[in-house]
Design an enzyme around this catalytic site. Structure first.
Site, short mmCIF file in Angstrom:
data_model
loop_
_atom_site.label_atom_id
_atom_site.label_comp_id
_atom_site.label_asym_id
_atom_site.label_seq_id
_atom_site.Cartn_x
_atom_site.Cartn_y
_atom_site.Cartn_z
N HIS A 137 0.92 42.85 -4.83
CA HIS A 137 -0.52 42.72 -5.06
C HIS A 137 -0.89 41.26 -5.21
CE1 HIS A 137 -1.01 47.06 -5.69
NE2 HIS A 137 0.06 47.02 -6.47
N HIS A 177 -11.03 41.22 -6.09
CA HIS A 177 -10.32 42.38 -5.53
C HIS A 177 -8.93 41.97 -5.08
CE1 HIS A 177 -10.92 41.13 -1.25
NE2 HIS A 177 -12.05 40.62 -1.69
N HIS A 297 -30.72 52.24 -8.84
CA HIS A 297 -32.07 52.59 -9.27
C HIS A 297 -31.94 53.25 -10.64
CE1 HIS A 297 -36.17 54.20 -9.12
NE2 HIS A 297 -35.66 55.32 -9.56
N HIS A 348 -29.19 54.93 -5.19
CA HIS A 348 -30.31 55.73 -4.68
C HIS A 348 -30.14 56.14 -3.22
CE1 HIS A 348 -34.36 57.43 -4.54
NE2 HIS A 348 -34.40 57.30 -5.84
#
Lengths: 383, 292
Positions: A137, A177, A297, A348
């Protein structure tokens, strides 16, 4: 897993070799690794900082939706802020049906923990990849400058750890990341992403440049998951991370996620896990979305202030109904609750919110304001 | 006997399976072809439990308001008039499958990989109506879904809990309380159907009441507005939404087959949707008893 491991290893070596040409990176890395006597690092504009002269703080990271204690206005001169992050590969249940993802995580959580520093601070990360891992990683900080965001200097095989230091030069919220060459997408959609917030030294400011502060911070990480199904349509489980790779890649390439979740699983922020606030409290919503665009939202509320793109140098814009976060970034929105009740904080795209999991609930206590809203007539047969 | 666990024929109390066979045999003997004996596809005959009418405390289904404040329906003393025959078990995947085979029913959502001995699940109210029509045709008997009142009568679970019989607190407080109660129940979905009988029998001998398969009823969702004196000021029924019964009451659009994705925005949705049928015991039933 031998095959995948070999491929990954070869890719890694290729990547490292390519970067070896950038000698300073290699030198810095060696210096840090050896923890040699006074190291100087070139800062912006060629200013040299004596790192050892700086105050050093060590931070214990907390899992989302929480954040470690921090000051909104920097208490003094820039510091070295040290974090230790342990990578965990593990099966994680991602919905109420018990569907299990072979997850790869920074420090055991999806998203990885939120890190907070101030502009001008030095982030010093010790990244630990336990011997029990299957995979190599690394970490790519979008907030950092150079070497693939640190990715090229942080490749760690199982049983290794690495220390990276970078200067936080740009205030804002940024994603980080895992980015192993050739397998970046898989690591990201398996959970290896999180956010770092670099606050201006004098804190956040509103659209007029006046200081603003938050009473609470809610850290939401949005993850799109691609869990394979068997011939009957049931989600598959795997004995190991490596075994899940080929099937998962097939689903990923279809670009149709099986789940879109906040904080690692359907319901991570609803029901007994719902967030809480009071009327009058100001909340900073930090939202990380490493892979796909999203559009938070707050049902029944707004964003009073939103920093498009996540940058705190830019003046925030006001009064958003829905705000856009491009895939590959994090962003922050500030809101002061004005009414009590149950709020839903959603992506949303309502299919993703309702059917795939991207929903959080906030339970807000306080006095109802009839002036803002009132049910004048309860439902009755049409008169 | 007030609680008919078994069916009394010829002065003897028999287990339901034998009893049913006896009923059918007796019917064939005494009434000839008017009561067909039906054993679909060689599967065991449907076991039924006879439930006499009687009084019960009942909280009506639907959304009630008292002077504009949401409350639970008032508890009322009511009764079920006639005797019902109630299917002892929920309709099985095998039984439902016969209707599908004959083209009268749509396959259930969960039919892939479903074992025949399990209750059928993944059926909507509309699917059930097709089954009812088909089943009545095959048996020549008026099988139907129970009303919510009838279900409450034979389920013997007692009335729905009284959480909000009087308005208390502000609207937001009640809203938050409802949310927290639901969250605190801590129920996690249990989506694997179990063999019929797994959840045991109630006092009447009816199996799997309150298991993980909720049962459709024929009752429409109603919104009822009461005044301070408790008088009904308005009542509006919405039959596109029907009442489901099980561990708790639920309301679901008639076309929904999977409650997880089909409704219950707040609160725990039913795990699985299935059904059992009832029929009114016909008038000539008494004649049979004369021959005891």
């Amino acid at each position: 897993m031998t095959i995948n491991d070999t491929i990954a290893r070869r890719s890694f070596l290729a990547g490292t070799a390519a970067l070896a040409a950038g000698v300073p990176f290699v030198l810095n890395r060696r210096s840090l690794a050896q923890d040699a006597s006074p190291v100087t690092v070139a800062g912006l504009g060629g200013v040299t900082t004596d790192i050892d002269a700086l105050e050093r703080v060590e931070i214990d990271l907390l899992p989302p939706p929480f954040v470690h204690a921090h000051e909104q206005v920097a208490p003094g001169a820039p510091r070295v802020v040290a974090f230790r992050m342990v990578i965990e590969e593990k099966p994680m249940v991602v919905d109420d049906l018990g569907t299990t993802l072979w997850a790869m995580t920074f420090h055991g959580s999806m998203p990885g923990p939120l890190m907070v520093v101030h502009e001008g601070d030095y982030v010093e990360l010790t990244l630990v990849n336990p011997a029990t891992s299957e995979m190599p990683h690394n970490i790519d900080f979008h907030a950092a400058t150079g070497a693939l965001g640190g990715g090229a200097l942080t490749n760690v095989y199982p049983g290794e750890e690495v220390v990276l230091r970078w200067k936080a030069t740009r205030p804002g919220v940024f994603t980080y990341h895992c980015a192993p060459e050739g397998m970046i997408a898989w690591h990201v959609v398996s959970g290896m992403t999180g956010a770092i917030m670099v606050l201006p030294r004098d804190g956040l400011k509103d659209h007029e440049g006046k200081p603003v502060a938050y009473d609470k911070l809610f850290y939401v990480g949005e993850n799109d998951l691609y869990i394979p199904r068997d011939e009957n349509g049931n989600f598959k489980t795997y004995e190991s991370l490596g075994e899940s790779y080929a099937d998962t890649l097939d689903v990923m390439k279809g670009l149709v996620p099986s789940h879109v979740v906040f904080n690692g699983r359907v319901g991570a922020l609803t029901g007994a896990n719902a967030l809480t606030a009071n009327v009058g409290e100001t909340v900073l919503f930090v939202h990380n979305s490493c892979n796909r665009d999203t559009r938070p939202h707050l049902i029944g509320g707004h964003a009073d202030l939103f920093w498009p793109g996540g940058g705190f140098v830019n003046p925030p814009q006001r009064d958003f109904e829905t705000w856009f976060i491009a895939g590959g970034s994090a962003a922050a929105a500030l809101y002061t609750f004005l009414q009590p009740g149950v709020y839903a904080y959603v992506n949303h795209n309502l299919i993703e919110a309702e059917q795939l999991g991207a929903t959080a609930h906030i339970l807000v206590e306080g006095e109802w304001n009839d002036d803002l809203m009132k049910q004048v007539v309860a439902p009755r047969p049409i008169q | 006997m007030t609680h008919t666990q078994t069916i009394k024929i010829a002065g003897a109390v028999m287990p339901p399976l034998f009893a049913l066979t006896a009923v059918l045999a007796a019917a064939a003997v005494f009434l000839g072809p008017t009561v067909p004996v039906w054993r679909p596809g060689g599967s065991p005959a449907t076991e039924v439990v006879r439930v006499p009418g009687g009084p019960l405390l009942y909280r009506e289904a639907g959304a009630f308001t008292l002077e504009g404040h949401e409350i639970d329906a008032p508890l009322t003393q009511t009764h079920v008039a006639g005797t019902l025959e109630v299917m002892k078990y929920q309709v099985s995947a095998a039984q439902y499958g016969l209707c599908v085979e004959e083209g009268a029913c749509a396959p259930a959502d969960n039919s892939a990989g479903a074992s025949a001995g399990l209750p059928v699940t993944g059926v909507s109210y509309l699917d059930v109506q097709n089954y009812v029509t088909w089943y009545a045709g095959v048996t020549g008997q008026d099988w139907r879904l129970p009303t919510d009142l009838e279900w409450a009568h034979f389920a013997r679970l007692g009335p729905e809990p009284d959480d909000r019989s009087a308005p208390s607190g502000t609207m937001a407080e009640r809203w938050l309380n409802t949310y927290r109660q639901s969250a605190a129940s801590g129920r996690t979905p249990d989506l694997a159907a179990r063999p019929r009988g797994h959840f045991g029998e109630n006092a009447l001998g009816i199996a799997d009441i309150g298991g993980n398969v909720w049962e459709w009823t024929d009752t429409c969702f109603a919104r009822v507005n009461l005044n301070a004196a408790g008088n009904v000021m308005s009542r509006l029924e919405t039959c596109g939404v029907r009442v489901l019964e099980g561990q708790h009451r639920a309301y679901m659009s008639a076309f929904v087959r999977d409650a997880i994705s089909g409704g219950c925005a707040v609160g725990t949705p039913p795990d699985l949707l299935g059904f059992r049928l009832v029929r009114d015991v016909p008038w000539y039933d008494g004649l049979l008893r004369l021959f005891d």
